[in-house]
Design a protein around this motif. Sequence first.
Motif, short mmCIF file in Angstrom:
data_model
loop_
_atom_site.label_atom_id
_atom_site.label_comp_id
_atom_site.label_asym_id
_atom_site.label_seq_id
_atom_site.Cartn_x
_atom_site.Cartn_y
_atom_site.Cartn_z
N GLN A 207 0.82 -1.04 -0.43
CA GLN A 207 0.00 0.12 -0.24
C GLN A 207 0.79 1.21 -0.17
N GLN A 208 2.13 0.73 1.15
CA GLN A 208 2.86 2.76 0.93
C GLN A 208 3.23 2.82 -1.05
N ILE A 209 3.76 1.81 -1.24
CA ILE A 209 4.18 1.45 -2.68
C ILE A 209 4.02 2.27 -3.53
N LYS A 210 2.22 1.97 -2.89
CA LYS A 210 0.90 2.60 -4.13
C LYS A 210 1.26 3.60 -3.99
N GLN A 211 1.07 4.25 -2.69
CA GLN A 211 0.79 5.79 -2.70
C GLN A 211 2.06 6.67 -3.31
N ALA A 212 3.26 6.04 -2.88
CA ALA A 212 4.58 6.50 -3.71
C ALA A 212 4.42 6.39 -4.73
N PHE A 213 4.66 5.44 -5.63
CA PHE A 213 4.37 5.89 -7.13
C PHE A 213 3.34 6.14 -7.46
N PRO A 214 2.16 7.39 -7.37
CA PRO A 214 1.20 6.86 -8.30
C PRO A 214 0.86 6.44 -9.75
N ASP A 215 2.16 7.81 -10.70
CA ASP A 215 2.49 7.35 -11.99
C ASP A 215 2.64 6.47 -11.86
N VAL A 216 2.99 4.92 -11.65
CA VAL A 216 3.45 4.09 -12.16
C VAL A 216 2.05 3.11 -13.29
N LYS A 217 3.07 2.78 -14.14
CA LYS A 217 2.13 2.39 -15.51
C LYS A 217 2.68 0.71 -15.69
N THR A 218 3.79 0.44 -15.63
CA THR A 218 4.28 -0.79 -16.23
C THR A 218 4.93 -1.48 -14.54
N VAL A 219 4.45 -2.54 -14.01
CA VAL A 219 4.56 -3.20 -12.93
C VAL A 219 5.35 -4.63 -13.49
N ILE A 220 6.31 -4.81 -13.17
CA ILE A 220 7.41 -5.77 -13.12
C ILE A 220 7.16 -6.73 -11.34
N PRO A 221 6.85 -7.95 -11.62
CA PRO A 221 6.68 -8.87 -10.93
C PRO A 221 7.79 -10.15 -10.49
N GLY A 222 8.33 -10.12 -9.51
CA GLY A 222 9.36 -11.71 -9.20
C GLY A 222 9.06 -12.71 -10.14
N HIS A 223 7.52 -12.98 -10.18
CA HIS A 223 8.14 -14.53 -11.02
C HIS A 223 6.51 -14.20 -12.25
N GLY A 224 5.73 -14.53 -13.21
CA GLY A 224 5.33 -14.66 -14.09
C GLY A 224 4.94 -13.34 -14.89
N LYS A 225 3.89 -12.64 -15.74
CA LYS A 225 3.39 -11.65 -16.25
C LYS A 225 4.02 -10.48 -16.05
N THR A 226 3.94 -9.58 -16.72
CA THR A 226 4.72 -8.00 -16.23
C THR A 226 3.01 -7.64 -16.40
N GLY A 227 2.50 -6.81 -15.68
CA GLY A 227 1.14 -6.03 -15.91
C GLY A 227 0.99 -4.12 -15.33
#
Length: 251
Positions: free
Chosen positions: A210-230
């Motif tokens: 939740q803190q990450i979400k608040q810190a980077f409100p302009d994020v468009k691409t998120v790379i997880p540690g495993h699996g598909k980027t979203g």
Amino acid sequence: MKTFYILLISTLMVSMSVSAGKEKVIYRTTKLVIKQLSPGVYEHISFLKTDDFGIVPCNGMIVKDGDEVIIFDTTIDDASSEELINWISETLHCKITAVVATHFHVDCLGGLQAFHQHEIPSYASAQTIELAKKNKFNIPENSIGNTFTFRIGTKEVYTRYFGKGHTSDNIVAYFPDEHTLFGGCLIKERKAGKGYLGDADTKEWPATVQQIKQAFPDVKTVIPGHGKTGNKNLLDYTIRLFEEEVTSTAK
């Protein structure tokens, strides 16, 4: 001349596809896959054999500006990291200025020795370095604080520690110029399960994201540690996944 125009059109189509946010596989072997996510961001994928989850694809991020590159997380072993280093040198014609481990597990540090053999400086938080030593894993050379700025060409990439989750030391990296977040194993792909929890703090996990979400409100691409980027929906999915854990524990 006709061949030239065909090549030019093909190049423009690839550029437009990447600019539109459509990932493109540009390199593939049995050990390593590389995708271009945007003009300056690539994803590297290597494959870890596990007893509990079978063969697991493990993601890392490559950020490029000019003739410089920074890599976030090594591949799972030295052989695939050597392959990645060679590809960057021979295909991107870039210098790797740093490799950064986002936590102490093998999917972040497994190929670190290959980078050291090429005299590429390695970085991690003090907590990650301590945990790597304690668990007798590969040890990054340089310690960074809870917030740190890496310079790449004329641009910047930020790393930051938000709290416990997948591990007590997990950090994330954000490239603001292309609105891309590398969440590592702290962030889950859509429809993923909770995964390995041997070093996790499942109660703190949703608050950390939740803190990450608040810190980077302009994020468009998120790379997880495993699996598909979203997109940023992966943050919401991860929060919900572990909020269920907190709710069920509280009952």
